[in-house]
Write a protein that holds these residues in place. Structure first.
Motif, PDB file in Angstrom:
ATOM      1  N   LEU A 254      12.090  37.805  81.467  1.00  0.00           N
ATOM      2  CA  LEU A 254      11.865  37.928  80.031  1.00  0.00           C
ATOM      3  C   LEU A 254      12.854  38.893  79.396  1.00  0.00           C
ATOM      4  N   SER A 255      13.217  39.951  80.119  1.00  0.00           N
ATOM      5  CA  SER A 255      14.206  40.900  79.595  1.00  0.00           C
ATOM      6  C   SER A 255      15.543  40.206  79.365  1.00  0.00           C
ATOM      7  N   ILE A 256      15.978  39.427  80.350  1.00  0.00           N
ATOM      8  CA  ILE A 256      17.246  38.708  80.213  1.00  0.00           C
ATOM      9  C   ILE A 256      17.149  37.686  79.088  1.00  0.00           C
ATOM     10  N   SER A 257      16.024  36.979  78.989  1.00  0.00           N
ATOM     11  CA  SER A 257      15.848  35.994  77.921  1.00  0.00           C
ATOM     12  C   SER A 257      15.965  36.654  76.555  1.00  0.00           C
ATOM     13  N   LYS A 258      15.334  37.815  76.399  1.00  0.00           N
ATOM     14  CA  LYS A 258      15.402  38.539  75.126  1.00  0.00           C
ATOM     15  C   LYS A 258      16.839  38.926  74.805  1.00  0.00           C
ATOM     16  N   GLN A 259      17.575  39.446  75.801  1.00  0.00           N
ATOM     17  CA  GLN A 259      18.971  39.831  75.574  1.00  0.00           C
ATOM     18  C   GLN A 259      19.828  38.627  75.180  1.00  0.00           C
ATOM     19  N   LEU A 260      19.591  37.498  75.858  1.00  0.00           N
ATOM     20  CA  LEU A 260      20.393  36.310  75.565  1.00  0.00           C
ATOM     21  C   LEU A 260      20.076  35.755  74.176  1.00  0.00           C
ATOM     22  N   VAL A 261      18.798  35.744  73.802  1.00  0.00           N
ATOM     23  CA  VAL A 261      18.435  35.280  72.464  1.00  0.00           C
ATOM     24  C   VAL A 261      19.100  36.160  71.408  1.00  0.00           C
ATOM     25  N   GLU A 262      19.041  37.471  71.612  1.00  0.00           N
ATOM     26  CA  GLU A 262      19.656  38.388  70.649  1.00  0.00           C
ATOM     27  C   GLU A 262      21.170  38.243  70.640  1.00  0.00           C
ATOM     28  N   ALA A 263      21.760  37.979  71.809  1.00  0.00           N
ATOM     29  CA  ALA A 263      23.205  37.776  71.866  1.00  0.00           C
ATOM     30  C   ALA A 263      23.621  36.551  71.061  1.00  0.00           C
ATOM     31  N   LEU A 264      22.717  35.580  70.965  1.00  0.00           N
ATOM     32  CA  LEU A 264      23.006  34.364  70.205  1.00  0.00           C
ATOM     33  C   LEU A 264      22.560  34.485  68.750  1.00  0.00           C
ATOM     34  N   GLY A 265      22.142  35.685  68.338  1.00  0.00           N
ATOM     35  CA  GLY A 265      21.807  35.912  66.939  1.00  0.00           C
ATOM     36  C   GLY A 265      20.362  35.630  66.582  1.00  0.00           C
ATOM     37  N   GLY A 266      19.476  35.496  67.562  1.00  0.00           N
ATOM     38  CA  GLY A 266      18.075  35.208  67.280  1.00  0.00           C
ATOM     39  C   GLY A 266      17.175  36.342  67.705  1.00  0.00           C
ATOM     40  N   ARG A 267      15.871  36.061  67.701  1.00  0.00           N
ATOM     41  CA  ARG A 267      14.882  37.047  68.122  1.00  0.00           C
ATOM     42  C   ARG A 267      13.788  36.329  68.896  1.00  0.00           C
ATOM     43  N   LEU A 268      13.402  36.909  70.027  1.00  0.00           N
ATOM     44  CA  LEU A 268      12.362  36.326  70.867  1.00  0.00           C
ATOM     45  C   LEU A 268      11.026  36.987  70.530  1.00  0.00           C
ATOM     46  N   ASP A 269      10.050  36.166  70.101  1.00  0.00           N
ATOM     47  CA  ASP A 269       8.724  36.671  69.744  1.00  0.00           C
ATOM     48  C   ASP A 269       7.688  36.094  70.704  1.00  0.00           C
ATOM     49  N   SER A 285      20.545  29.820  65.145  1.00  0.00           N
ATOM     50  CA  SER A 285      21.324  29.148  64.107  1.00  0.00           C
ATOM     51  C   SER A 285      22.557  28.516  64.747  1.00  0.00           C
ATOM     52  N   MET A 286      22.693  27.201  64.594  1.00  0.00           N
ATOM     53  CA  MET A 286      23.812  26.476  65.195  1.00  0.00           C
ATOM     54  C   MET A 286      24.344  25.447  64.204  1.00  0.00           C
TER      55      MET A 286
END
Length: 537
Positions: A254-269, A285-286
């Protein structure tokens, strides 16, 4: 010189000698103190430097360990996919189509592994340094469906159902980091499977498009153990584990998923309720991407389009592939609600519904589709032969019921037959059965009478509905139903029956009346064409 003077001089000399000695002693002491202080300062500086070097070495070792953990976790994702696919391919009873599908997925996972190896430095960056996103043109539907196929066996092995509810209006192509999207979704689905003991895991995706940019919304929900409110704050902390600690895991997914989502400009909720389940969601956003030439040509073809709704991924893909080889353009969905949304959004000639669909079962989906569309063929697939099941299908407006297992040749023939019947406003065989050589004007005259009376009945229905005379609406609908059936206007007769039923139940019938009017316009056109042909022949 007197003795007194000599004694005084000796005393003075002694005092001076003692003073000088004292000065020397004090000076030497001060020098020793200064040297000691200098040595102490040097030692303190050396100790501070040693501490800094020690802390730096510890931090470097910690960062190195975290980097190894991150890289290991990311490499395990495609490796797990490859191992799962190899296990599936070991089943020699798999149909050729499924083996080819698994080989294609295996090839994709191998390519993903190669991309990860090429970008190890990027993917292991941490402490605020985000991995650089890639920019690929990809199909979001194909990518997510592939993940559902890939992880479905893992879910079934634990007695779970993995569902994929992908909106029918997902953009065909997007430009973004497909590899990172795959990693995020695989991590989230894998986490849900791990912490769900019974029930299902569901992958959902939809998109909003504005000014050429899609907001891709993805959610993974489960019926698992849930997460206590006081544990939510630790959920995305590296190496922190919440829930059942007896389960295998490192606390990194989950930590990696959160970092990757944020790296792509999103937020994991996350939303979770203990004992009910958990939902993870994010938006990315794509920009829209142009379809490759081959896909653009395929989307512009005129092949009849069919929708297959089946929650069994393997069975659905088998039907999709078989029908495509039969010349149809085919879409697939995994639940009844998605089937309704898709059937109302695209011009399908036929919708194939498994009777036991999640969210909304086959007859329920058929009823909602039939309320809006009378021109689409509805075909049910079921393993049940009970009279009540078959009766529910017929009552929902389903045209044909096929008992599993179904031969593909039978399915194709049924689609062709029922779709042809549904596409025609009237059954010409019925009309032409009235033609006689003795009186060639008889049928054209009969058509004139029917159209004149049907138009009058329709006008009277609108008038009665306007004054809330529902009983009169029901009477006229019943009469028009009978005359329309006599002219082979099957769909119009069905619309009239729906209007009659709504009126008898004292329900609002404006939608049913509008559907009758629309279908009558089709019937009038078809009968007018046939009347002209009969007169000129």
């Amino acid at each position: 010189m007197s003795a007194t003077t000599v004694a005084l001089l000796v005393a003075v000399v002694l005092v001076l000698a003692l003073g000088t000695s004292l000065v020397v002693v004090i000076a030497n002491g001060r020098r020793r103190d200064a040297a000691a202080r200098a040595e102490a300062a040097r030692l303190a500086a050396d100790n501070h430097a040693l501490r800094e070097r020690g802390e730096a070495a510890h931090e470097t070792a910690e960062l190195r360990a975290r980097m190894v953990a991150h890289v290991s976790h990311e490499l395990r994702t495609p490796m797990q996919a490859i191992m799962s696919l190899l296990a599936l391919l070991d089943d020699h009873s798999l149909p050729l189509e499924q083996r080819q599908q698994h080989l294609n997925t295996l090839r994709g996972s191998s390519e993903d592994l190669l991309l990860l190896i090429d970008g190890l430095v990027e993917t292991a960056q941490i402490d605020g340094k985000r991995p650089s996103p890639r920019a690929d043109d990809f199909s979001p539907r194909a990518t997510l469906e592939q993940l559902a196929d890939l992880l479905g066996p893992s879910a079934r092995k634990r007695g779970l159902e993995l569902r994929a509810a992908l909106a029918p209006d997902l953009p065909p192509r997007l430009r973004g980091d497909r590899l990172r999207l795959r990693q995020i979704v695989i991590n989230l689905i894998g986490n849900s499977i791990k912490f769900t003991r019974q029930g299902h895991v569901e992958l959902r995706a939809s998109a909003r498009v504005e000014d050429g940019v899609a907001q891709l919304a993805v959610a993974v929900s489960d019926t698992g153990v849930g997460i206590a409110p006081d544990a939510l704050d630790k959920l995305f902390v590296e190496f922190a584990r919440v829930g059942d600690l007896s389960l295998e895991g490192t606390g990194l997914g989950l930590s990696i998923s959160k970092q990757l989502v944020e790296a792509l400009g999103g937020r994991l909720d996350v939303d979770s309720e203990p004992g009910v389940g958990t939902t993870f969601r994010f938006e990315l956003s794509m920009p829209l991407a142009a379809a490759p030439a081959a896909e653009a040509a395929a989307s512009a073809d005129t092949r009849p389009r069919v929708l297959v709704a089946d929650d069994d991924t393997a069975g659905r893909e088998l039907l999709v592939n078989a029908l495509r080889r039969g010349g149809y353009a085919v879409d697939g969905v995994a639940d009844g609600a998605a089937a309704v949304a898709s059937a109302l959004a695209r011009p399908y000639v036929a919708v194939i519904l498994d009777v036991q669909l999640p969210e909304l079962d086959g007859p329920g989906a058929a009823r909602q589709i039939r309320d809006v569309r009378g021109d689409v063929a509805l075909i049910a697939l079921t393993g049940h032969t009970e009279v009540d099941v078959l009766g529910r299908c017929k009552g929902a407006g389903i045209d044909a019921i096929l008992i599993k297992p179904v031969k593909l040749e039978t399915l194709r023939a049924t689609i062709a037959r029922v779709a042809a019947e549904r596409s025609q406003a009237i059954d010409l065989a019925v009309i032409r059965g009235y033609v006689t050589a003795e009186d060639p004007a008889f049928v054209p005259g009969l058509i004139d009478v029917y159209l004149r009376e049907a138009e009058r009945d329709l006008d009277d229905m609108h008038e009665a509905a306007g004054r809330q005379d529902i009983a009169r609406v029901a009477q006229l609908a019943h009469r028009l139903k009978g005359s329309s059936a006599g002219f082979g206007a099957r769909l119009l007769a069905e619309r009239c029956q729906s209007l009659y039923a709504a009126a008898c139940a004292d329900q609002g019938a404006s939608d049913e009346l509008a559907a009758v009017a629309r279908e009558f316009a089709r019937v009038k056109t078809a009968l007018s064409v046939e009347r002209t042909r009969l007169i000129s022949s």
